[in-house]
Design a protein around this motif. Sequence first.
Motif, mmCIF file in Angstrom:
data_model
loop_
_atom_site.group_PDB
_atom_site.id
_atom_site.type_symbol
_atom_site.label_atom_id
_atom_site.label_comp_id
_atom_site.label_asym_id
_atom_site.label_seq_id
_atom_site.Cartn_x
_atom_site.Cartn_y
_atom_site.Cartn_z
ATOM 1 N N ASP A 106 0.964 -1.271 0.069
ATOM 2 C CA ASP A 106 -0.008 -0.041 0.020
ATOM 3 C C ASP A 106 0.874 1.328 0.028
ATOM 4 O OD1 ASP A 106 -2.763 -1.237 -0.010
ATOM 5 O OD2 ASP A 106 -2.101 -1.925 2.038
ATOM 6 N N ILE A 109 1.921 1.645 -3.837
ATOM 7 C CA ILE A 109 0.592 2.094 -4.170
ATOM 8 C C ILE A 109 0.359 3.585 -4.166
ATOM 9 C CG2 ILE A 109 -1.644 2.094 -4.812
ATOM 10 C CD1 ILE A 109 -1.293 -0.980 -4.587
ATOM 11 N N ASP A 110 0.474 3.979 -2.836
ATOM 12 C CA ASP A 110 0.021 5.486 -2.464
ATOM 13 C C ASP A 110 1.139 6.440 -2.968
ATOM 14 O OD1 ASP A 110 -2.074 4.280 -1.117
ATOM 15 O OD2 ASP A 110 -1.397 4.409 1.055
ATOM 16 N N VAL A 112 3.206 5.992 -5.664
ATOM 17 C CA VAL A 112 3.068 6.319 -6.945
ATOM 18 C C VAL A 112 1.926 7.281 -7.341
ATOM 19 C CG1 VAL A 112 3.058 4.877 -9.005
ATOM 20 C CG2 VAL A 112 4.566 4.154 -7.410
ATOM 21 N N MET A 113 0.608 6.844 -6.693
ATOM 22 C CA MET A 113 -0.231 7.491 -7.144
ATOM 23 C C MET A 113 -0.590 8.907 -6.681
ATOM 24 S SD MET A 113 -1.946 5.404 -8.963
ATOM 25 C CE MET A 113 -3.425 6.100 -9.386
ATOM 26 N N ALA A 114 0.087 9.224 -5.381
ATOM 27 C CA ALA A 114 0.209 10.619 -4.925
ATOM 28 C C ALA A 114 1.102 11.665 -5.727
ATOM 29 C CB ALA A 114 0.497 10.411 -3.563
ATOM 30 N N SER A 115 2.163 11.075 -6.643
ATOM 31 C CA SER A 115 3.011 11.601 -7.279
ATOM 32 C C SER A 115 2.604 11.784 -8.485
ATOM 33 C CB SER A 115 4.356 10.743 -7.454
ATOM 34 O OG SER A 115 4.820 10.535 -5.903
ATOM 35 N N PRO A 117 2.752 11.675 -12.609
ATOM 36 C CA PRO A 117 3.153 10.308 -13.716
ATOM 37 C C PRO A 117 4.473 10.617 -14.184
ATOM 38 C CG PRO A 117 0.805 10.963 -14.378
ATOM 39 C CD PRO A 117 1.615 12.342 -13.186
ATOM 40 N N GLU A 138 -3.154 -2.417 -7.933
ATOM 41 C CA GLU A 138 -3.576 -1.360 -8.624
ATOM 42 C C GLU A 138 -2.896 -1.101 -9.661
ATOM 43 O OE1 GLU A 138 -5.135 1.173 -9.798
ATOM 44 O OE2 GLU A 138 -5.626 1.864 -7.843
ATOM 45 N N ARG A 140 -3.029 0.784 -12.047
ATOM 46 C CA ARG A 140 -2.768 2.252 -12.756
ATOM 47 C C ARG A 140 -1.350 2.641 -12.250
ATOM 48 N NH1 ARG A 140 -7.324 5.838 -10.234
ATOM 49 N NH2 ARG A 140 -7.033 4.472 -8.280
ATOM 50 N N ILE A 141 -0.704 1.958 -11.519
ATOM 51 C CA ILE A 141 0.675 2.468 -11.169
ATOM 52 C C ILE A 141 1.807 1.998 -12.197
ATOM 53 C CG2 ILE A 141 0.254 2.048 -8.638
ATOM 54 C CD1 ILE A 141 1.982 -0.328 -8.605
ATOM 55 N N ARG A 144 2.134 4.855 -14.281
ATOM 56 C CA ARG A 144 2.231 6.238 -13.764
ATOM 57 C C ARG A 144 3.867 6.242 -13.385
ATOM 58 N NH1 ARG A 144 -1.768 9.478 -11.940
ATOM 59 N NH2 ARG A 144 -0.548 10.653 -10.545
#
Length: 310
Positions: A106, A109-110, A112-115, A117, A138, A140-141, A144
Amino acid sequence: MPRKILIDCDPGHDDAIALLLAHGDPAIELVGVTTVVGNQTIEKVTRNALAVAAVGGITDVPFAQGCGLPLIRPIENAESIHGESGLDGPVLPEPQIELDERHAVDLIIDTVMASEPGEITLVPIGGLTNIAIAARKEPRIVDRVREVVLMGGAYHEGNWGPVSEFNIVIDPEAAHIVFTAGWDVTMVGLDVTHKALATPPVREAIRAIDSAPARFADELLDFFAATNEREQGFAAPPVHDPCAVALVADPSIFTIERRPVSIELTGTHTLGMTVTDFRAPAPADCRTFVVTGIDADRFWGRVVEALRRL
């Protein structure tokens, strides 16, 4: 601008030096550290990661514990190389920071998703279990992440088997997921890391710094040198994991080729082999790269300078 990296590791003597390099090199911004079962149990390698953080003054980076088992296979550790603790040799300090409450998957994932692309580079230097699960949990990472630069595999030789490298063979199914996920993957394998030897001149340069992190690294290399000579016949130990960090910091130190890589999942004698296709040219859609050369002097210069900066 410094490259933002998240290191996934299983410290491990060379992992420890990789963490110190990442914290001390101005071309790198370490944004997270996650642990995975490998060189020792997940509890031991996590304790080791926190000890390295105390030595190196890594206090502003989240550390999270990850998977304690490979995807489907039993645990196989490297006690013969890294000792009972996974980081035998120096006296390990007490941790100075608390673990992040999140599971490593997590945190990956967190982060990568908070940064933005293309902002985060993943640098796995242990088994690939956490990275594989993150990509599945996830997806989507994958689009990204800037790239995955991993220490593992080899296109010519092995260390845990005739043609298999430890980080891949302990969880080959996870490696298959990571290599085929659809992001750029650069394999820093044994063919190169076996040239990154901590020779007597390198050891002398580290000792000359005479700081706590440098003394710690030297004590690590004392133990690592003895086990590598006993178990694998190296007169000076190959220090694998910092090579992946150094590649992110300065790719010009290395020779890199675009080549298809497949993970052998069923071979009787070749399980975990990173089968690399050198038939030219590589397909236009190939997303895997292999490192085929290293300037060892420049590599060690970077490590020594990072230790001096700490």
